[in-house]
Design an enzyme around this catalytic site. Structure first.
Site, PDB file in Angstrom:
ATOM      1  N   CYS A 258      -2.243   0.144  10.845  1.00 39.31           N
ATOM      2  CA  CYS A 258      -1.478   1.116  11.648  1.00 39.31           C
ATOM      3  C   CYS A 258      -2.021   1.343  13.058  1.00 39.31           C
ATOM      4  O   CYS A 258      -1.326   1.054  14.030  1.00 39.31           O
ATOM      5  CB  CYS A 258      -1.424   2.432  10.893  1.00 39.31           C
TER       6      CYS A 258
ATOM      7  N   LYS B 158       6.004   9.652  14.604  1.00 37.81           N
ATOM      8  CA  LYS B 158       5.031   8.837  13.846  1.00 37.81           C
ATOM      9  C   LYS B 158       4.126   8.043  14.796  1.00 37.81           C
ATOM     10  O   LYS B 158       2.908   7.986  14.628  1.00 37.81           O
ATOM     11  CB  LYS B 158       5.791   7.887  12.907  1.00 37.81           C
TER      12      LYS B 158
ATOM     13  N   TYR C 119       0.823  -1.220   0.000  1.00 36.73           N
ATOM     14  CA  TYR C 119       0.000   0.000   0.000  1.00 36.73           C
ATOM     15  C   TYR C 119       0.851   1.261   0.000  1.00 36.73           C
ATOM     16  O   TYR C 119       0.451   2.284  -0.545  1.00 36.73           O
ATOM     17  CB  TYR C 119      -0.924   0.015   1.227  1.00 36.73           C
TER      18      TYR C 119
ATOM     19  N   VAL D 227       0.314   8.907   4.902  1.00 38.04           N
ATOM     20  CA  VAL D 227      -0.821   8.957   3.970  1.00 38.04           C
ATOM     21  C   VAL D 227      -2.012   8.148   4.478  1.00 38.04           C
ATOM     22  O   VAL D 227      -1.859   7.231   5.277  1.00 38.04           O
ATOM     23  CB  VAL D 227      -0.446   8.420   2.571  1.00 38.04           C
TER      24      VAL D 227
HETATM   25  N1  NAD Z   1      -0.975   1.321   4.755  1.00 39.79           N
HETATM   26  C1  NAD Z   1      -0.973   2.539   5.292  1.00 39.79           C
HETATM   27  O1  NAD Z   1      -1.919   3.282   5.159  1.00 39.79           O
HETATM   28  C2  NAD Z   1       0.245   3.061   6.050  1.00 39.79           C
HETATM   29  C3  NAD Z   1       0.293   4.407   6.406  1.00 39.79           C
HETATM   30  C4  NAD Z   1       1.398   4.873   7.075  1.00 39.79           C
HETATM   31  C5  NAD Z   1       2.437   4.001   7.403  1.00 39.79           C
HETATM   32  N2  NAD Z   1       2.368   2.692   7.046  1.00 39.79           N
HETATM   33  C6  NAD Z   1       3.489   1.821   7.391  1.00 39.79           C
HETATM   34  O2  NAD Z   1       4.176   1.490   6.198  1.00 39.79           O
HETATM   35  C7  NAD Z   1       4.686   0.150   6.254  1.00 39.79           C
HETATM   36  C8  NAD Z   1       4.198  -0.648   5.062  1.00 39.79           C
HETATM   37  O3  NAD Z   1       2.788  -0.746   5.142  1.00 39.79           O
HETATM   38  P1  NAD Z   1       1.932  -1.290   3.931  1.00 39.79           P
HETATM   39  O4  NAD Z   1       0.510  -1.017   4.281  1.00 39.79           O
HETATM   40  O5  NAD Z   1       2.459  -0.768   2.637  1.00 39.79           O
HETATM   41  O6  NAD Z   1       2.244  -2.852   4.023  1.00 39.79           O
HETATM   42  P2  NAD Z   1       1.930  -3.978   2.890  1.00 39.79           P
HETATM   43  O7  NAD Z   1       1.808  -5.255   3.618  1.00 39.79           O
HETATM   44  O8  NAD Z   1       0.803  -3.513   2.022  1.00 39.79           O
HETATM   45  O9  NAD Z   1       3.234  -3.982   1.992  1.00 39.79           O
HETATM   46  C9  NAD Z   1       4.456  -4.539   2.372  1.00 39.79           C
HETATM   47  C10 NAD Z   1       5.023  -5.267   1.169  1.00 39.79           C
HETATM   48  O10 NAD Z   1       6.360  -5.638   1.449  1.00 39.79           O
HETATM   49  C11 NAD Z   1       6.585  -6.941   0.906  1.00 39.79           C
HETATM   50  N3  NAD Z   1       7.739  -7.502   1.603  1.00 39.79           N
HETATM   51  C12 NAD Z   1       7.802  -8.028   2.855  1.00 39.79           C
HETATM   52  N4  NAD Z   1       9.059  -8.381   3.164  1.00 39.79           N
HETATM   53  C13 NAD Z   1       9.821  -8.078   2.091  1.00 39.79           C
HETATM   54  C14 NAD Z   1      11.211  -8.197   1.815  1.00 39.79           C
HETATM   55  N5  NAD Z   1      12.063  -8.684   2.726  1.00 39.79           N
HETATM   56  N6  NAD Z   1      11.655  -7.814   0.596  1.00 39.79           N
HETATM   57  C15 NAD Z   1      10.787  -7.310  -0.330  1.00 39.79           C
HETATM   58  N7  NAD Z   1       9.464  -7.154  -0.111  1.00 39.79           N
HETATM   59  C16 NAD Z   1       8.988  -7.530   1.091  1.00 39.79           C
HETATM   60  C17 NAD Z   1       5.285  -7.654   1.157  1.00 39.79           C
HETATM   61  O11 NAD Z   1       5.144  -8.786   0.333  1.00 39.79           O
HETATM   62  C18 NAD Z   1       4.274  -6.547   0.836  1.00 39.79           C
HETATM   63  O12 NAD Z   1       3.899  -6.530  -0.520  1.00 39.79           O
HETATM   64  C19 NAD Z   1       4.251  -0.400   7.607  1.00 39.79           C
HETATM   65  O13 NAD Z   1       5.263  -0.254   8.555  1.00 39.79           O
HETATM   66  C20 NAD Z   1       3.079   0.487   7.978  1.00 39.79           C
HETATM   67  O14 NAD Z   1       2.893   0.570   9.370  1.00 39.79           O
HETATM   68  C21 NAD Z   1       1.300   2.208   6.369  1.00 39.79           C
END
Ligand code: NAD
Length: 426
Positions: free
Chosen positions: A266, A212, A17, A161
């Protein structure tokens, strides 16, 4: 990285995401971006120009990034060697015992340590417990033999975001760059200035990590307070939403909204990340988490009270849950309170039917989902649910109970036994 901060090669690690939209933004700002992702099916889909997440504008922006040749996804770590910058966007979830699972981050950091070159900038966008960036810099030092702050630069740049508004907020939100050295913060700021139009601030990596986590903890605690106000509204026979609206006319008051629970990747986890490395904590943050986790059960109480009032034995009841996503107009079901609610009632009722326009595996239409059912429970505030014709839907039901867990219904519809969180007036 080019001296202008506008040219160079970037690897984005984790295309979920956060990672995919970030990779798209850098690619469309002119950088050569390689997205490294362990899920092969996600890599294939992205390379074919299709997004694996639902988000406004993502299809057009991804197509532009792929067609320009600036973005390519891969599962081969050999393809991310010697990049100028590595941006880590992997998940940082909780384990069952509510302690952080940093294994995804550690694996990503290990991959980066093997691939990077002298002078690389490593950015952690993932939300992490305080002190993690410094620990990860040490891990890179051990694995690569490079010296942090001298041979490579490292920054925590938290993402703020909101799903549904990601591409706007990536540009216009303010950003924080918490470096292990001032030079690291400066490099990251320059890099992100290629598309960020909001304010930018530089600080240390630990302050950035705490900022954060404080932001999401602030929201979680305030939602818990609103939920407690909702409990009280049931005791006093008033509509908490009317009370909140009036309280918010005070110039220094901004009461949050109560509801069936707090979900997503989150808010339910970040307060735990904030407390994890601390020597002791003081109760309030944990109590707020417990209040918010109890909301699906409170919703169950409302449903079962309604079934009792209409003499429907729970074991005969068919319940329709509208919405599986944790928030409106999203397909994201991670830690969704709708799921917690379904788990809480599943063994006590005859059947649970679900409908969510954004989530696969649910009924094909709202009409199909409510046909023959005894109660509707609204668990997500999708826009579509706000304009439903409840009285028409009621004609398809066996018993007309409506439980609103998200305040999508202003006026209780005629012919229904209506209950809503915080609606002590009904
Ligand atoms: N989703 C949100 O709205 C949001 C907002 C702010 C902060 N965050 C933070 O951002 C981070 C990511 O969140 P997200 O929602 O994008 O997670 P997500 O699960 O959608 O995406 C993570 C991706 O990383 C991949 N991945 C895992 N280990 C890996 C590795 N070793 N090498 C390559 N790829 C790998 C997974 O397969 C997955 O596609 C988290 O720490 C979250 O807390 C998320």
């Amino acid at each position: 990285m080019g001296k202008d901060g506008q040219s160079g090669e970037i690897a984005v690690i984790g295309l979920g995401y956060i990672g995919l939209p970030t990779a798209i933004m850098f690619a469309n700002a002119g950088f050569r971006v390689t997205g490294y992702e362990v899920r092969k099916e996600v890599v294939d889909k992205i390379n074919s120009g299709k997004a694996h997440i639902v988000e406004p504008e993502i299809e057009e922006l991804l197509a532009r990034a792929i067609e320009s040749g600036n973005l390519r996804a891969t599962s081969d770590p050999g393809e991310i060697r010697d990049k100028d910058a590595y941006i880590i966007c992997v998940q940082t979830p909780l384990r069952k015992d509510k302690t952080p699972d940093l294994s995804y981050l550690e694996n990503a950091v290990k991959t980066v340590a093997k691939a990077m070159k002298k002078g690389s900038l490593v950015v952690i966008e993932s939300t992490v417990p305080p002190l993690t960036t410094v620990k990860m810099a040490k891990l890179i030092e051990e694995l690569s033999g490079l010296k942090a702050g001298e041979d490579f630069h490292m920054v925590h740049a938290p993402e703020r975001v909101m799903p549904g508004r990601i591409f706007k907020e990536l540009v216009y939100n303010s950003r924080i760059f918490g470096g292990i050295t001032p030079e690291s913060s400066e490099m990251a700021e320059k890099l992100y200035r290629s598309f960020v139009r909001g304010q930018t601030f530089k600080t240390s990596s630990t302050v950035s990590e705490v900022v954060k986590l404080m932001e999401n903890t602030f929201r979680d605690v305030n939602i818990a307070l609103a939920n407690e106000f909702a409990f009280l509204a049931h005791q006093y026979g008033i509509n908490v939403f009317e009370a909140i609206e009036l309280a918010n006319t005070h110039p220094r008051v901004r009461v949050h909204r109560p509801g069936i629970g707090v979900g997503g990747h989150c808010l339910p986890k970040d307060p735990h990340l904030l407390l994890w490395p601390a020597r002791e904590d003081f109760g309030l943050i944990r109590l707020a988490r417990e209040v918010n986790d109890s909301m699906p059960l409170f919703t169950k109480d409302l449903l079962f009270a309604a079934l009792k009032e209409l003499n429907v034995p729970p074991e005969d009841a068919v319940v329709t849950v509208l919405g599986l996503a944790y928030k409106g107009d999203s397909d994201d079901t991670r830690n969704s309170p709708a799921k917690a609610f379904i788990d809480a009632i599943r063994d006590d009722v005859k059947a649970v039917k679900t409908y969510d326009p954004y989530v696969g595996g649910t009924s094909g239409s709202v009409e199909e989902a409510v046909e023959g059912s005894d109660a509707i429970v609204v668990a997500t505030d999708h826009t579509e649910f706000k304009s439903l014709n409840w009285e028409e839907l009621g004609k398809l039901m066996r018993t007309r109970i409506l439980v609103d867990g998200r305040h999508v219904v202003e006026e209780p519809p005629r012919g229904f036994l209506f209950k809503g969180i915080g609606r002590g007036d009904c």
